[in-house]
Design a protein around this motif. Sequence first.
Motif, PDB file in Angstrom:
ATOM      1  N   LEU A  41      18.535  -4.341 -20.207  1.00 19.65           N
ATOM      2  CA  LEU A  41      17.243  -4.958 -19.877  1.00 19.65           C
ATOM      3  C   LEU A  41      17.088  -5.143 -18.372  1.00 19.65           C
ATOM      4  CD1 LEU A  41      16.904  -7.631 -22.735  1.00 19.65           C
ATOM      5  CD2 LEU A  41      15.604  -5.489 -22.463  1.00 19.65           C
ATOM      6  N   VAL A  42      18.166  -5.562 -17.745  1.00 20.55           N
ATOM      7  CA  VAL A  42      18.114  -5.733 -16.274  1.00 20.55           C
ATOM      8  C   VAL A  42      17.823  -4.408 -15.602  1.00 20.55           C
ATOM      9  CG1 VAL A  42      19.469  -6.303 -14.234  1.00 20.55           C
ATOM     10  CG2 VAL A  42      19.565  -7.770 -16.250  1.00 20.55           C
ATOM     11  N   LEU A  43      18.534  -3.353 -16.086  1.00 19.55           N
ATOM     12  CA  LEU A  43      18.284  -2.040 -15.482  1.00 19.55           C
ATOM     13  C   LEU A  43      16.859  -1.572 -15.722  1.00 19.55           C
ATOM     14  CD1 LEU A  43      21.646  -0.204 -16.339  1.00 19.55           C
ATOM     15  CD2 LEU A  43      20.863  -1.042 -14.117  1.00 19.55           C
ATOM     16  N   ILE A  44      16.387  -1.810 -16.987  1.00 24.06           N
ATOM     17  CA  ILE A  44      15.002  -1.416 -17.282  1.00 24.06           C
ATOM     18  C   ILE A  44      14.024  -2.197 -16.388  1.00 24.06           C
ATOM     19  CG2 ILE A  44      13.188  -1.496 -19.036  1.00 24.06           C
ATOM     20  CD1 ILE A  44      15.396  -0.920 -21.131  1.00 24.06           C
ATOM     21  N   GLY A  45      14.260  -3.517 -16.267  1.00 24.09           N
ATOM     22  CA  GLY A  45      13.381  -4.331 -15.403  1.00 24.09           C
ATOM     23  C   GLY A  45      13.419  -3.851 -13.955  1.00 24.09           C
ATOM     24  N   PHE A  46      14.632  -3.502 -13.522  1.00 25.93           N
ATOM     25  CA  PHE A  46      14.756  -3.027 -12.143  1.00 25.93           C
ATOM     26  C   PHE A  46      13.954  -1.748 -11.916  1.00 25.93           C
ATOM     27  CE2 PHE A  46      17.058  -0.280  -9.161  1.00 25.93           C
ATOM     28  CZ  PHE A  46      16.936  -1.052  -8.002  1.00 25.93           C
ATOM     29  N   PHE A  47      14.146  -0.797 -12.891  1.00 27.44           N
ATOM     30  CA  PHE A  47      13.429   0.479 -12.730  1.00 27.44           C
ATOM     31  C   PHE A  47      11.906   0.312 -12.866  1.00 27.44           C
ATOM     32  CE2 PHE A  47      17.629   2.337 -13.839  1.00 27.44           C
ATOM     33  CZ  PHE A  47      17.799   3.087 -12.705  1.00 27.44           C
ATOM     34  N   VAL A  48      11.503  -0.598 -13.784  1.00 31.54           N
ATOM     35  CA  VAL A  48      10.062  -0.871 -13.925  1.00 31.54           C
ATOM     36  C   VAL A  48       9.509  -1.470 -12.630  1.00 31.54           C
ATOM     37  CG1 VAL A  48       8.358  -2.290 -15.122  1.00 31.54           C
ATOM     38  CG2 VAL A  48      10.121  -1.076 -16.432  1.00 31.54           C
ATOM     39  N   THR A  49      10.273  -2.410 -12.077  1.00 32.58           N
ATOM     40  CA  THR A  49       9.850  -3.033 -10.813  1.00 32.58           C
ATOM     41  C   THR A  49       9.728  -1.986  -9.710  1.00 32.58           C
ATOM     42  OG1 THR A  49      10.933  -5.098 -11.449  1.00 32.58           O
ATOM     43  CG2 THR A  49      10.395  -4.786  -9.108  1.00 32.58           C
ATOM     44  N   ILE A  50      10.763  -1.110  -9.646  1.00 32.25           N
ATOM     45  CA  ILE A  50      10.722  -0.049  -8.637  1.00 32.25           C
ATOM     46  C   ILE A  50       9.512   0.851  -8.859  1.00 32.25           C
ATOM     47  CG2 ILE A  50      11.890   2.006  -7.762  1.00 32.25           C
ATOM     48  CD1 ILE A  50      13.127  -0.589  -6.823  1.00 32.25           C
ATOM     49  N   TYR A  51       9.240   1.138 -10.153  1.00 37.97           N
ATOM     50  CA  TYR A  51       8.105   2.023 -10.469  1.00 37.97           C
ATOM     51  C   TYR A  51       6.785   1.387 -10.029  1.00 37.97           C
ATOM     52  CZ  TYR A  51       4.582   4.427 -13.231  1.00 37.97           C
ATOM     53  OH  TYR A  51       3.453   5.095 -13.630  1.00 37.97           O
ATOM     54  N   PHE A  52       6.593   0.102 -10.408  1.00 37.90           N
ATOM     55  CA  PHE A  52       5.342  -0.562 -10.027  1.00 37.90           C
ATOM     56  C   PHE A  52       5.232  -0.741  -8.518  1.00 37.90           C
ATOM     57  CE2 PHE A  52       5.228  -1.905 -14.542  1.00 37.90           C
ATOM     58  CZ  PHE A  52       3.926  -1.559 -14.830  1.00 37.90           C
ATOM     59  N   MET A  53       6.346  -1.003  -7.874  1.00 38.11           N
ATOM     60  CA  MET A  53       6.323  -1.129  -6.419  1.00 38.11           C
ATOM     61  C   MET A  53       5.924   0.200  -5.778  1.00 38.11           C
ATOM     62  SD  MET A  53       9.600  -3.563  -5.565  1.00 38.11           S
ATOM     63  CE  MET A  53       9.343  -3.361  -3.827  1.00 38.11           C
ATOM     64  N   ASN A  54       6.504   1.289  -6.311  1.00 36.42           N
ATOM     65  CA  ASN A  54       6.131   2.602  -5.784  1.00 36.42           C
ATOM     66  C   ASN A  54       4.657   2.915  -6.048  1.00 36.42           C
ATOM     67  OD1 ASN A  54       8.647   3.146  -4.753  1.00 36.42           O
ATOM     68  ND2 ASN A  54       9.381   4.166  -6.616  1.00 36.42           N
ATOM     69  N   THR A  55       4.218   2.555  -7.298  1.00 36.99           N
ATOM     70  CA  THR A  55       2.799   2.804  -7.628  1.00 36.99           C
ATOM     71  C   THR A  55       1.875   1.995  -6.725  1.00 36.99           C
ATOM     72  OG1 THR A  55       3.418   3.200  -9.941  1.00 36.99           O
ATOM     73  CG2 THR A  55       1.093   2.731  -9.467  1.00 36.99           C
ATOM     74  N   HIS A  56       2.230   0.703  -6.557  1.00 37.26           N
ATOM     75  CA  HIS A  56       1.402  -0.148  -5.692  1.00 37.26           C
ATOM     76  C   HIS A  56       1.415   0.351  -4.249  1.00 37.26           C
ATOM     77  CE1 HIS A  56      -0.507  -3.751  -4.179  1.00 37.26           C
ATOM     78  NE2 HIS A  56       0.482  -3.892  -3.291  1.00 37.26           N
ATOM     79  N   SER A  57       2.617   0.762  -3.806  1.00 37.02           N
ATOM     80  CA  SER A  57       2.721   1.292  -2.451  1.00 37.02           C
ATOM     81  C   SER A  57       1.875   2.552  -2.293  1.00 37.02           C
ATOM     82  CB  SER A  57       4.191   1.578  -2.120  1.00 37.02           C
ATOM     83  OG  SER A  57       4.309   2.192  -0.854  1.00 37.02           O
ATOM     84  N   HIS A  58       1.891   3.411  -3.326  1.00 37.80           N
ATOM     85  CA  HIS A  58       1.108   4.641  -3.268  1.00 37.80           C
ATOM     86  C   HIS A  58      -0.383   4.334  -3.231  1.00 37.80           C
ATOM     87  CE1 HIS A  58       0.181   8.831  -3.866  1.00 37.80           C
ATOM     88  NE2 HIS A  58      -0.606   8.508  -4.894  1.00 37.80           N
ATOM     89  N   ARG A  59      -0.796   3.368  -4.099  1.00 39.29           N
ATOM     90  CA  ARG A  59      -2.204   2.986  -4.098  1.00 39.29           C
ATOM     91  C   ARG A  59      -2.615   2.375  -2.753  1.00 39.29           C
ATOM     92  NH1 ARG A  59      -2.817   0.106 -10.067  1.00 39.29           N
ATOM     93  NH2 ARG A  59      -2.644   2.054 -11.318  1.00 39.29           N
ATOM     94  N   THR A  60      -1.734   1.511  -2.268  1.00 38.30           N
ATOM     95  CA  THR A  60      -2.038   0.887  -0.973  1.00 38.30           C
ATOM     96  C   THR A  60      -2.152   1.940   0.121  1.00 38.30           C
ATOM     97  OG1 THR A  60      -0.837  -1.121  -1.631  1.00 38.30           O
ATOM     98  CG2 THR A  60      -1.263  -0.800   0.733  1.00 38.30           C
ATOM     99  N   ARG A  61      -1.219   2.905   0.086  1.00 39.22           N
ATOM    100  CA  ARG A  61      -1.252   3.974   1.078  1.00 39.22           C
ATOM    101  C   ARG A  61      -2.526   4.817   0.932  1.00 39.22           C
ATOM    102  NH1 ARG A  61       3.348   5.577   0.210  1.00 39.22           N
ATOM    103  NH2 ARG A  61       2.929   7.285  -1.273  1.00 39.22           N
ATOM    104  N   ASN A  62      -2.927   5.076  -0.333  1.00 41.79           N
ATOM    105  CA  ASN A  62      -4.160   5.834  -0.551  1.00 41.79           C
ATOM    106  C   ASN A  62      -5.391   5.066  -0.066  1.00 41.79           C
ATOM    107  OD1 ASN A  62      -2.790   7.986  -1.670  1.00 41.79           O
ATOM    108  ND2 ASN A  62      -3.062   7.287  -3.792  1.00 41.79           N
ATOM    109  N   ASN A  63      -5.392   3.751  -0.382  1.00 40.61           N
ATOM    110  CA  ASN A  63      -6.518   2.918   0.076  1.00 40.61           C
ATOM    111  C   ASN A  63      -6.595   2.877   1.599  1.00 40.61           C
ATOM    112  OD1 ASN A  63      -7.269   2.347  -2.559  1.00 40.61           O
ATOM    113  ND2 ASN A  63      -6.081   0.431  -2.650  1.00 40.61           N
ATOM    114  N   MET A  64      -5.441   2.709   2.212  1.00 39.18           N
ATOM    115  CA  MET A  64      -5.416   2.669   3.679  1.00 39.18           C
ATOM    116  C   MET A  64      -5.854   4.007   4.258  1.00 39.18           C
ATOM    117  SD  MET A  64      -1.930   0.497   4.473  1.00 39.18           S
ATOM    118  CE  MET A  64      -2.180   0.670   6.218  1.00 39.18           C
ATOM    119  N   GLN A  65      -5.439   5.104   3.587  1.00 42.23           N
ATOM    120  CA  GLN A  65      -5.829   6.427   4.066  1.00 42.23           C
ATOM    121  C   GLN A  65      -7.343   6.612   3.942  1.00 42.23           C
ATOM    122  OE1 GLN A  65      -3.751   8.674   5.487  1.00 42.23           O
ATOM    123  NE2 GLN A  65      -5.574   9.923   5.940  1.00 42.23           N
TER     124      GLN A  65
END
Length: 337
Positions: A41-65
Motif C-alpha cells: 500500500l505504501v508503494l502504491i501510495g508513493f507511485f500514485v503520489t508521484i503520478y499525480f505530482m507528475n500530472t499536476h506538474s505537466h498541467r502546470t507546465r502546459n498552463n504556464m506555456q
Amino acid sequence: MRFIWGKKEFTLMIIPGANRRTVRFKLPHSSLYIVPSVILLVLIGFFVTIYFMNTHSHRTRNNMQQVFDGQERQLVDQITHKNSELEQLQANLIDLSQQANEFKLKLEEIKKIDHVIELMSETEGAKGTSKKTAAPSTQQPKGKNSDIGGSDVPVTSQDVSLLVNSTKEGLFSLVGDINALLLHLNESEAKLKEAQYVSSITPTLWPTVTHSITSGFGVRIDPFTSKPSMHTGFDLDGEMNDDVYATAAGKVVEASFDNEHGNHIIIDHTRGLQTEYMHLNKMLVKRGESVKKGQKIGLIGTTGRSTGSHLHYEVQKNGVPIDPNPYLKTDRKDEKP
C-alpha cells in the motif's frame, strides 16, 4: 535470519554472526500478510503520489506555456500595433511638414496682398512707407496625385529627427511671421480706411457731366457791372435741369434760396473743407442730410444773379474760397472713392 513457525505466531531470529547474541522477534501469524500488504500500500501510495505530482506538474507546465504563448502573442501584437502607429505618425509628420511649406507659400501671397494694400493706401494719399516682403519660394509643394517616383529607402531615426526639428523650426518661424503680418495688416487696413475716408471727403469729382468752364477762378469783369470783381469759383456750362453731383461725401449744412446765389447747396466735408453749388433750378437734398460722393443733389438752373443756365461751383477751405482746379482730378461723376 530464520523464521520459526508456530501455530498462531512465528519467531523471527536474526543471527548476526559468531560469538554474538541471537535476536528473536515474535510476530503474530497474521503479520505475514499485513506487513507486505502495508508495504504494498505504501508503494502504491508513493507511485500514485508521484503520478499525480507528475500530472499536476505537466498541467502546470502546459498552463504556464499557454500563458507565456498568449503573452508572447499579445506582446507581438502590441509591437506590431506600435510599429503601425509609428509609421502613421511619421506619415502625419511628413504631411504636416508639406502643409507647413504650402502655408509658407500662402503666407508670401498674403504678404504680397498686404504690400498692395499699403501701396493702395499710399496712392489714396495715406502716409506710410512700404516694407519689403520676401520673395516667394519657387519650389512648389507636390500634391498627393502628382507624378513622383524614386527608390524605397527605409527611414532612419536620424531622418525622422531632422524632419521633426525642421518642421518645428518652420512652424515657430511661421507663427512669428503670422504675428508680424497680422500686425502689419492691421496697420495697413487702418491706413487704407483712413485713405478711403480722406478720398471720400476730398472733392475730386466734377460736379457736372460737362467740363466746360465758362468763367474761371480769380479776377474777372463782372457781367452785370462791367467792373473788375473776384470770381470765387468755376462757372460750368450746362443745359437746364442737367444733373449736379456732390463732389465729395459730407453733410448738407445749407439748402436754401437767396437773390444772389439763387437755389444753392453747401456741403461740409469736415477738416475745414466745404463745397457750394449755386443757381440751381431744383435742390434734391435738404439741410442736415448726409450725402455720398457722386450722389445727385440738384439740377442746373439760372436762379439768382445769373445770365443763363450754368452751375457756379466753389471750394472753401476754412471759410475762404480757393481755386477748385487742383481738386478736380476725377472725370467720372459716378466714380467712388
